[in-house]
Design an enzyme around this catalytic site. Structure first.
Site, PDB file in Angstrom:
ATOM      1  N   HIS A  40      15.332  -4.641 -50.376  1.00 16.77           N
ATOM      2  CA  HIS A  40      14.811  -6.011 -50.406  1.00 16.77           C
ATOM      3  C   HIS A  40      15.911  -7.055 -50.453  1.00 16.77           C
ATOM      4  O   HIS A  40      15.976  -7.938 -49.604  1.00 16.77           O
ATOM      5  CB  HIS A  40      13.875  -6.215 -51.601  1.00 16.77           C
ATOM      6  CG  HIS A  40      13.371  -7.619 -51.715  1.00 16.77           C
ATOM      7  ND1 HIS A  40      14.016  -8.572 -52.485  1.00 16.77           N
ATOM      8  CD2 HIS A  40      12.311  -8.233 -51.141  1.00 16.77           C
ATOM      9  CE1 HIS A  40      13.375  -9.715 -52.371  1.00 16.77           C
ATOM     10  NE2 HIS A  40      12.333  -9.550 -51.570  1.00 16.77           N
ATOM     11  N   HIS A  54       3.328  -3.201 -52.852  1.00 12.90           N
ATOM     12  CA  HIS A  54       4.498  -4.022 -52.578  1.00 12.90           C
ATOM     13  C   HIS A  54       5.785  -3.261 -52.869  1.00 12.90           C
ATOM     14  O   HIS A  54       6.044  -2.868 -54.007  1.00 12.90           O
ATOM     15  CB  HIS A  54       4.421  -5.274 -53.458  1.00 12.90           C
ATOM     16  CG  HIS A  54       5.497  -6.265 -53.241  1.00 12.90           C
ATOM     17  ND1 HIS A  54       6.253  -6.771 -54.268  1.00 12.90           N
ATOM     18  CD2 HIS A  54       5.927  -6.883 -52.112  1.00 12.90           C
ATOM     19  CE1 HIS A  54       7.104  -7.658 -53.798  1.00 12.90           C
ATOM     20  NE2 HIS A  54       6.938  -7.750 -52.487  1.00 12.90           N
TER      21      HIS A  54
END
Length: 289
Positions: free
Chosen positions: A81, A39
């Protein structure tokens, strides 16, 4: 007494016997082990969404990495992100008068000035925010595979086509990459649909937990349903697998973000197809059969 390999692995890792585990974990699974996806790279061990995190995943032997793509003020694609730069860079120090420090308010040249590693540890001081091109090159050099998320695409009109164009320039839309090495996902269903419309051969995923009754709608443009692990149940996994995705194969389910062995093993025994994790080595060890 027959013991599930996953349960035995947990017993080894935690110093517990499989007998004391819950029934779902102790049951033998008949499916393949899930794909492990790092991730934002191996983000427990290196600053997220940086080339260092890609390389750390590679060092751990992890094939799949996940990232997030956004667009700068001058139209360049970068890997980040959050929709602002404050959490993972020193933007408030470098540009103190530019609040709220949105990615879209800064040019690529300005973002390149930022330190994207010191927040994580001194070891990664001066790690930079990579462009999508740099990220793709690193993943390719490592012979890894990419789960690419279009982050908040509603903020960046046309980012689907722009991202696909970048993937094509970098060789990521040839037959090998499309068939084995690339998935594009988003929380925005319209964005996933757009990707499928523009490049129907590209594998796509929807991030979320649609109602079972709505799954056929998502099958019109996606191959995966990718929910938060807290919403995953055995019945939901079975319902997802019972529907064929846009390419005529049963929906896959990749779940996120799982960082402990017991949760990973429980999800593996439910039959999930992939687990997205900050600690990919831990999850791999917990789910190997």
């Amino acid at each position: 007494m027959h013991t599930c390999p996953v349960a035995a692995t947990i017993g080894t890792l935690l110093g517990l016997s499989a007998i004391g585990l819950s029934a779902p974990v102790a049951q033998a699974a008949q499916h393949d082990e899930p794909v492990v996806v790092a991730h934002r790279g191996a983000s427990a061990y290196a600053p997220e969404n940086t080339l260092a995190a890609v390389d750390k995943a590679d060092d751990l032997g992890i094939t799949w990495v996940e990232n997030d793509v956004q667009r700068t003020k001058d139209g360049e694609l970068v890997v980040m992100h959050d929709t602002n730069l404050t959490r993972t860079t020193n933007v408030e120090d470098v540009f103190p008068d530019r609040a709220p420090w949105k990615v879209s308010d800064f040019t690529l040249a300005e973002i390149k000035k930022l330190d994207a590693g010191s927040w994580f540890s001194a070891e990664y001081r001066n790690e930079r925010v990579p462009t999508l091109e740099q990220y793709l090159d690193e993943v390719e050099d490592n012979d890894q595979r990419l789960l690419l998320e279009l982050k908040a695409p509603e903020l960046y009109p046309g980012i689907e086509l722009q991202t696909l164009d970048e993937l094509k320039r970098e060789g990521w839309l040839n037959r090998t990459h499309v068939s084995r090495k690339l998935i594009v996902q988003s929380f925005n269903a319209d964005s996933v649909r757009t990707v499928h419309t523009l490049r129907s051969d590209v594998k796509t995923g929807f991030l979320g937990t649609p109602a079972v009754a709505d799954l056929p709608k998502y099958a019109e443009f996606s191959d995966q349903i990718n929910p938060n692990h807290g919403s995953v149940t055995p019945d939901y996994v079975d319902a997802v697998h019972a529907v064929k995705g846009v390419h005529g194969k049963p929906f896959e389910l990749f779940t996120w973000t799982v960082n402990d062995v017991s949760t990973a093993a429980r999800l593996a025994d439910m039959g999930v197809d992939g687990i997205i994790t900050n600690t990919p080595d831990t999850v791999r060890d917990a789910t190997e059969r």
